[in-house]
Scaffold this motif. Structure first.
Motif, PDB file in Angstrom:
ATOM      1  N   ARG A   1       4.606  -1.849  19.398  1.00  0.00           N
ATOM      2  CA  ARG A   1       4.524  -2.027  17.948  1.00  0.00           C
ATOM      3  C   ARG A   1       3.135  -1.670  17.446  1.00  0.00           C
ATOM      4  NH1 ARG A   1       4.637  -6.728  14.359  1.00  0.00           N
ATOM      5  NH2 ARG A   1       3.694  -5.854  12.520  1.00  0.00           N
ATOM      6  N   GLN A   2       2.106  -2.053  18.186  1.00  0.00           N
ATOM      7  CA  GLN A   2       0.738  -1.732  17.787  1.00  0.00           C
ATOM      8  C   GLN A   2       0.542  -0.217  17.749  1.00  0.00           C
ATOM      9  OE1 GLN A   2      -2.344  -3.233  20.374  1.00  0.00           O
ATOM     10  NE2 GLN A   2      -3.697  -3.542  18.632  1.00  0.00           N
ATOM     11  N   ASN A   3       1.135   0.495  18.685  1.00  0.00           N
ATOM     12  CA  ASN A   3       1.043   1.941  18.720  1.00  0.00           C
ATOM     13  C   ASN A   3       1.708   2.544  17.480  1.00  0.00           C
ATOM     14  OD1 ASN A   3       0.451   4.480  19.765  1.00  0.00           O
ATOM     15  ND2 ASN A   3       2.362   4.581  20.886  1.00  0.00           N
ATOM     16  N   ILE A   4       2.877   2.019  17.098  1.00  0.00           N
ATOM     17  CA  ILE A   4       3.564   2.498  15.896  1.00  0.00           C
ATOM     18  C   ILE A   4       2.746   2.145  14.655  1.00  0.00           C
ATOM     19  CG2 ILE A   4       5.629   2.232  14.474  1.00  0.00           C
ATOM     20  CD1 ILE A   4       7.201   1.843  17.114  1.00  0.00           C
ATOM     21  N   ASP A   5       2.159   0.950  14.635  1.00  0.00           N
ATOM     22  CA  ASP A   5       1.273   0.560  13.515  1.00  0.00           C
ATOM     23  C   ASP A   5       0.187   1.611  13.323  1.00  0.00           C
ATOM     24  OD1 ASP A   5       2.701  -1.813  13.497  1.00  0.00           O
ATOM     25  OD2 ASP A   5       0.939  -3.103  13.601  1.00  0.00           O
TER      26      ASP A   5
ATOM     27  N   SER B   1       0.148   9.122  -3.251  1.00  0.00           N
ATOM     28  CA  SER B   1       1.407   9.585  -2.656  1.00  0.00           C
ATOM     29  C   SER B   1       2.391   8.425  -2.581  1.00  0.00           C
ATOM     30  CB  SER B   1       1.180  10.122  -1.246  1.00  0.00           C
ATOM     31  OG  SER B   1       0.379  11.273  -1.267  1.00  0.00           O
ATOM     32  N   ILE B   2       3.650   8.732  -2.790  1.00  0.00           N
ATOM     33  CA  ILE B   2       4.699   7.727  -2.673  1.00  0.00           C
ATOM     34  C   ILE B   2       5.351   7.877  -1.307  1.00  0.00           C
ATOM     35  CG2 ILE B   2       6.900   6.908  -3.597  1.00  0.00           C
ATOM     36  CD1 ILE B   2       5.958   7.995  -6.325  1.00  0.00           C
ATOM     37  N   LEU B   3       5.363   6.782  -0.560  1.00  0.00           N
ATOM     38  CA  LEU B   3       5.904   6.806   0.801  1.00  0.00           C
ATOM     39  C   LEU B   3       7.000   5.760   0.932  1.00  0.00           C
ATOM     40  CD1 LEU B   3       2.490   6.920   2.653  1.00  0.00           C
ATOM     41  CD2 LEU B   3       4.000   8.846   2.180  1.00  0.00           C
ATOM     42  N   PHE B   4       7.964   6.063   1.751  1.00  0.00           N
ATOM     43  CA  PHE B   4       9.058   5.152   2.045  1.00  0.00           C
ATOM     44  C   PHE B   4       9.137   4.972   3.555  1.00  0.00           C
ATOM     45  CE2 PHE B   4      10.042   7.369  -1.867  1.00  0.00           C
ATOM     46  CZ  PHE B   4      10.375   6.325  -2.725  1.00  0.00           C
ATOM     47  N   ALA B   5       9.724   3.865   3.973  1.00  0.00           N
ATOM     48  CA  ALA B   5       9.899   3.623   5.403  1.00  0.00           C
ATOM     49  C   ALA B   5      10.655   4.772   6.063  1.00  0.00           C
ATOM     50  CB  ALA B   5      10.614   2.296   5.632  1.00  0.00           C
TER      51      ALA B   5
ATOM     52  N   ILE C   1       9.627  -0.314  11.866  1.00  0.00           N
ATOM     53  CA  ILE C   1       8.899   0.333  10.775  1.00  0.00           C
ATOM     54  C   ILE C   1       8.847  -0.588   9.558  1.00  0.00           C
ATOM     55  CG2 ILE C   1       8.967   2.277   9.161  1.00  0.00           C
ATOM     56  CD1 ILE C   1      10.180   3.890  11.571  1.00  0.00           C
ATOM     57  N   ASN C   2       9.942  -1.259   9.261  1.00  0.00           N
ATOM     58  CA  ASN C   2       9.956  -2.208   8.143  1.00  0.00           C
ATOM     59  C   ASN C   2       8.946  -3.331   8.368  1.00  0.00           C
ATOM     60  OD1 ASN C   2      11.953  -0.738   6.854  1.00  0.00           O
ATOM     61  ND2 ASN C   2      13.605  -2.065   7.538  1.00  0.00           N
ATOM     62  N   LYS C   3       8.843  -3.811   9.607  1.00  0.00           N
ATOM     63  CA  LYS C   3       7.867  -4.862   9.935  1.00  0.00           C
ATOM     64  C   LYS C   3       6.438  -4.368   9.723  1.00  0.00           C
ATOM     65  CE  LYS C   3       9.866  -8.646  11.148  1.00  0.00           C
ATOM     66  NZ  LYS C   3       9.643  -9.852  10.366  1.00  0.00           N
ATOM     67  N   VAL C   4       6.182  -3.131  10.099  1.00  0.00           N
ATOM     68  CA  VAL C   4       4.853  -2.557   9.903  1.00  0.00           C
ATOM     69  C   VAL C   4       4.524  -2.529   8.410  1.00  0.00           C
ATOM     70  CG1 VAL C   4       3.438  -0.480  10.146  1.00  0.00           C
ATOM     71  CG2 VAL C   4       4.917  -1.207  12.022  1.00  0.00           C
ATOM     72  N   PHE C   5       5.483  -2.096   7.596  1.00  0.00           N
ATOM     73  CA  PHE C   5       5.257  -2.066   6.154  1.00  0.00           C
ATOM     74  C   PHE C   5       5.032  -3.470   5.590  1.00  0.00           C
ATOM     75  CE2 PHE C   5       6.375   2.331   6.185  1.00  0.00           C
ATOM     76  CZ  PHE C   5       5.809   2.840   5.032  1.00  0.00           C
ATOM     77  N   GLU C   6       5.759  -4.457   6.088  1.00  0.00           N
ATOM     78  CA  GLU C   6       5.529  -5.847   5.668  1.00  0.00           C
ATOM     79  C   GLU C   6       4.105  -6.263   6.002  1.00  0.00           C
ATOM     80  OE1 GLU C   6       8.347  -8.715   7.125  1.00  0.00           O
ATOM     81  OE2 GLU C   6      10.028  -7.392   6.659  1.00  0.00           O
TER      82      GLU C   6
ATOM     83  N   TYR D   1       1.143  -7.297   3.408  1.00  0.00           N
ATOM     84  CA  TYR D   1       0.503  -8.607   3.510  1.00  0.00           C
ATOM     85  C   TYR D   1      -1.015  -8.466   3.568  1.00  0.00           C
ATOM     86  CZ  TYR D   1      -0.922 -13.106   5.344  1.00  0.00           C
ATOM     87  OH  TYR D   1      -1.554 -14.310   5.527  1.00  0.00           O
ATOM     88  N   ILE D   2      -1.491  -7.517   4.362  1.00  0.00           N
ATOM     89  CA  ILE D   2      -2.930  -7.323   4.505  1.00  0.00           C
ATOM     90  C   ILE D   2      -3.556  -6.916   3.169  1.00  0.00           C
ATOM     91  CG2 ILE D   2      -4.693  -5.809   5.529  1.00  0.00           C
ATOM     92  CD1 ILE D   2      -2.984  -5.769   8.070  1.00  0.00           C
ATOM     93  N   GLN D   3      -2.912  -6.019   2.447  1.00  0.00           N
ATOM     94  CA  GLN D   3      -3.469  -5.536   1.186  1.00  0.00           C
ATOM     95  C   GLN D   3      -3.387  -6.587   0.094  1.00  0.00           C
ATOM     96  OE1 GLN D   3      -1.975  -1.695   0.144  1.00  0.00           O
ATOM     97  NE2 GLN D   3      -2.974  -0.728   1.867  1.00  0.00           N
ATOM     98  N   ALA D   4      -2.436  -7.511   0.182  1.00  0.00           N
ATOM     99  CA  ALA D   4      -2.298  -8.567  -0.819  1.00  0.00           C
ATOM    100  C   ALA D   4      -3.349  -9.669  -0.617  1.00  0.00           C
ATOM    101  CB  ALA D   4      -0.896  -9.179  -0.751  1.00  0.00           C
TER     102      ALA D   4
END
Length: 50
Positions: A3-7, A21-25, A37-42, A46-49
């Motif tokens: 998962r860290q590698n995908i992150d 740019s607009i990006l989607f999962a 991928i959805n978990k990475v986006f979550e 969270y980090i940016q919030a």
């Protein structure tokens, strides 16, 4: 560890895009399972919030 590698792959791909740019999962479907991928986006959201 996988998962860290995908992150890292997703964050690198995002950072290479132009600002605004607009990006989607679905843009990252080739990098792993949709659930992961959805978990990475979550996580990114969270980090940016914070």
């Amino acid at each position: 560890m996988a998962r860290q590698n995908i992150d890292n792959k997703i964050l690198t791909a995002i950072n290479r895009k132009k600002h605004g740019s607009i990006l989607f999962a679905s843009n990252f479907a080739d990098m792993g399972e949709q659930k992961t991928i959805n978990k990475v986006f979550e996580h990114i959201t969270y980090i940016q919030a914070s």
